[in-house]
Design a protein around this motif. Structure first.
Motif, short mmCIF file in Angstrom:
data_model
loop_
_atom_site.label_atom_id
_atom_site.label_comp_id
_atom_site.label_asym_id
_atom_site.label_seq_id
_atom_site.Cartn_x
_atom_site.Cartn_y
_atom_site.Cartn_z
N ALA A 179 28.34 62.43 49.69
CA ALA A 179 28.79 63.60 50.44
C ALA A 179 27.63 64.41 51.02
O ALA A 179 27.83 65.18 51.96
CB ALA A 179 29.65 64.49 49.54
N TYR A 180 26.41 64.22 50.48
CA TYR A 180 25.28 65.05 50.91
C TYR A 180 24.11 64.25 51.45
O TYR A 180 23.12 64.82 51.88
CB TYR A 180 24.77 65.89 49.73
N PHE A 181 24.22 62.94 51.44
CA PHE A 181 23.05 62.12 51.71
C PHE A 181 23.40 60.93 52.59
O PHE A 181 24.42 60.27 52.40
CB PHE A 181 22.47 61.63 50.39
N LYS A 182 22.53 60.67 53.56
CA LYS A 182 22.64 59.48 54.41
C LYS A 182 21.25 58.88 54.51
O LYS A 182 20.35 59.47 55.09
CB LYS A 182 23.17 59.86 55.80
N GLY A 183 21.06 57.73 53.91
CA GLY A 183 19.75 57.11 53.90
C GLY A 183 19.86 55.63 53.66
O GLY A 183 20.93 55.03 53.78
N SER A 184 18.73 55.00 53.30
CA SER A 184 18.74 53.56 53.09
C SER A 184 17.60 53.16 52.17
O SER A 184 16.61 53.87 52.03
CB SER A 184 18.62 52.81 54.41
N VAL A 185 17.79 52.01 51.55
CA VAL A 185 16.75 51.38 50.74
C VAL A 185 16.19 50.23 51.55
O VAL A 185 16.93 49.34 51.97
CB VAL A 185 17.31 50.87 49.40
N ALA A 186 14.89 50.25 51.79
CA ALA A 186 14.25 49.18 52.57
C ALA A 186 14.33 47.84 51.81
O ALA A 186 14.41 47.83 50.58
CB ALA A 186 12.79 49.56 52.83
N PRO A 187 14.32 46.74 52.56
CA PRO A 187 14.20 46.65 54.02
C PRO A 187 15.55 46.92 54.71
O PRO A 187 16.61 46.63 54.16
CB PRO A 187 13.76 45.21 54.25
N LYS A 188 15.47 47.50 55.89
CA LYS A 188 16.67 47.82 56.66
C LYS A 188 16.99 46.66 57.59
O LYS A 188 16.11 46.06 58.20
CB LYS A 188 16.45 49.10 57.45
N SER A 189 18.29 46.33 57.70
CA SER A 189 18.70 45.21 58.53
C SER A 189 20.19 45.32 58.81
O SER A 189 20.84 46.27 58.38
CB SER A 189 18.39 43.88 57.83
N VAL A 190 20.72 44.35 59.53
CA VAL A 190 22.16 44.28 59.80
C VAL A 190 22.86 43.65 58.60
O VAL A 190 22.23 43.08 57.71
CB VAL A 190 22.46 43.45 61.06
N SER A 191 24.20 43.76 58.60
CA SER A 191 25.03 43.10 57.59
C SER A 191 26.03 42.22 58.31
O SER A 191 26.87 42.71 59.07
CB SER A 191 25.77 44.15 56.74
N PHE A 192 25.91 40.92 58.11
CA PHE A 192 26.79 39.95 58.77
C PHE A 192 27.74 39.35 57.75
O PHE A 192 27.30 38.75 56.77
CB PHE A 192 25.96 38.86 59.44
N LEU A 193 29.02 39.51 57.95
CA LEU A 193 30.04 38.93 57.09
C LEU A 193 30.66 37.75 57.82
O LEU A 193 31.37 37.93 58.81
CB LEU A 193 31.10 39.96 56.72
N ASN A 194 30.35 36.56 57.35
CA ASN A 194 30.73 35.34 58.04
C ASN A 194 32.07 34.82 57.53
O ASN A 194 32.18 34.36 56.41
CB ASN A 194 29.64 34.28 57.83
N ASN A 195 33.07 34.89 58.39
CA ASN A 195 34.40 34.41 58.03
C ASN A 195 34.73 33.11 58.77
O ASN A 195 35.88 32.73 58.84
CB ASN A 195 35.44 35.48 58.37
N ARG A 196 33.69 32.50 59.34
CA ARG A 196 33.85 31.25 60.08
C ARG A 196 34.85 31.38 61.23
O ARG A 196 35.62 30.47 61.51
CB ARG A 196 34.25 30.12 59.14
N ALA A 197 34.84 32.53 61.85
CA ALA A 197 35.74 32.79 62.97
C ALA A 197 35.01 32.59 64.29
O ALA A 197 33.78 32.58 64.35
CB ALA A 197 36.29 34.21 62.88
N GLU A 198 35.78 32.45 65.35
CA GLU A 198 35.20 32.26 66.68
C GLU A 198 34.87 33.58 67.35
O GLU A 198 34.13 33.61 68.33
CB GLU A 198 36.17 31.46 67.56
N GLU A 199 35.44 34.66 66.86
CA GLU A 199 35.19 35.97 67.44
C GLU A 199 34.52 36.88 66.42
O GLU A 199 34.50 36.59 65.22
CB GLU A 199 36.51 36.60 67.90
N ILE A 200 33.96 37.98 66.89
CA ILE A 200 33.23 38.88 66.01
C ILE A 200 33.53 40.33 66.38
O ILE A 200 33.70 40.66 67.56
CB ILE A 200 31.71 38.61 66.10
#
Length: 321
Positions: A179-200
């Motif tokens: 509720a009070y914090f927006k941050g990250s733990v390095a390393p920072k990167s994208v998150s890809f969830l692969n459902n073996r679909a043709e669209e994204i």
């Protein structure tokens, strides 16, 4: 705690505040008390640092846009708000970072330390803390959805302990939110969830993805998911996105998000702008939190292309790592 004044706010360490937002200096060019960053300001997307912080003076300057000032000026620029809201956000920062972790019962797992960033992950486990569950309720994210894709992360920052909802990325880091914090733990990167679909389906932040999951429980297995975790990763993610036959964009409705969406749609017909579904709101999650979920589901199913709204195929979703 008394309300913060402008004088109080200017005593806040700007480097620490940027760190709490997930921004860290480039150590190759930072020296003495001058810290250089890739610009954290909305809409800025650069490959070399142009944002300088003079830690001794408590001032910043973005050479790319020719703007600078105090931490209050930065807060107003970053959050796109007036001085009153900026002071409230800095008040929240002070309040949270003076509060110890309480009522945490998650077992401690193997800790790791990023010495330069000063964030040490102490434990990672299932989401159980009442404060975090309340926060999820405020964002209208069902607990079962959050537990499926996120973890509760206890961490230390500058010797103080905190806990947050953590969303893992493909590099092993975490996006952290409470509720009070927006941050990250390095390393920072994208998150890809692969459902073996043709669209994204592409989201700027993980709360927007979880909003989509909460609304489209029966259709989520029909699309791969990409959470950028920052617009700065958009260009690097394009090769992955463009391997798909259709790319559905659910970016924020701010200037930066809309500029990126417009450009992508113009350049390649694979890209589809689905942010029109929450026109008038900052992002998909704000759209959900301000209206009834059942109405959203009806609107989403009515306005989505058939391939998004159709019944799910029986395929599991896993992290593409």
């Amino acid at each position: 705690m008394k309300r913060i004044t402008t004088t109080d706010a200017k005593q806040i360490d700007l480097v620490d505040y940027l760190e709490s937002l997930g921004f860290y200096p480039d150590t190759r060019v930072s020296r003495n008390q001058e810290y250089w960053y890739l610009s954290p300001l909305p809409g800025r997307n650069e490959n070399s640092p142009s944002f300088k912080v003079d830690r001794r003076k408590g001032l910043w300057y973005d050479h790319g846009v020719g703007k600078g000032g105090s931490i209050i000026d930065f807060c107003m620029q970053y959050h796109r708000c007036g001085i009153t809201d900026a002071l409230n956000k800095l008040q929240d920062f002070l309040s949270f970072h003076r509060s110890p972790v309480q009522n945490l019962t998650v077992p401690v797992s193997a800790p790791f330390l990023d010495k330069e960033k000063k964030i040490r992950v102490v434990s990672i486990g299932s989401i159980v803390s009442p404060a975090l569950i309340t926060y999820l309720e405020q964002r209208k994210i069902p607990l079962e959805i959050a537990r499926e894709y996120c973890r509760e992360v206890q961490y230390e920052l500058n010797t103080r302990k905190y806990y947050a909802i953590g969303f893992g990325n493909d590099a092993g880091g975490y996006e952290l939110r409470n509720a009070y914090f927006k941050g990250s733990v390095a390393p920072k990167s994208v998150s890809f969830l692969n459902n073996r679909a043709e669209e994204i389906s592409v989201f700027e932040g993980f709360f927007d993805f979880q909003t989509y999951a909460a609304i489209q429980k029966t259709a989520i297995t029909n699309t791969n998911i990409l959470v950028l975790n920052s617009l700065a990763f958009l260009e690097k993610a394009r090769p992955v996105m463009e391997q798909h036959t259709s790319i559905y964009l659910y970016l924020d409705r701010d200037n930066a998000g809309q500029k990126c969406t417009t450009q992508l749609v113009k350049e390649n017909s694979k890209y589809k702008d689905h942010s029109l579904l929450y026109e008038g709101y900052a992002d998909l999650n704000e759209w959900l939190t301000r209206q009834n979920l059942s109405l959203h589901k009806q609107g989403l199913e009515k306005n989505e292309p058939e391939e998004i709204a159709r019944p799910a195929q029986k395929r599991g979703m896993g992290l593409g790592r």
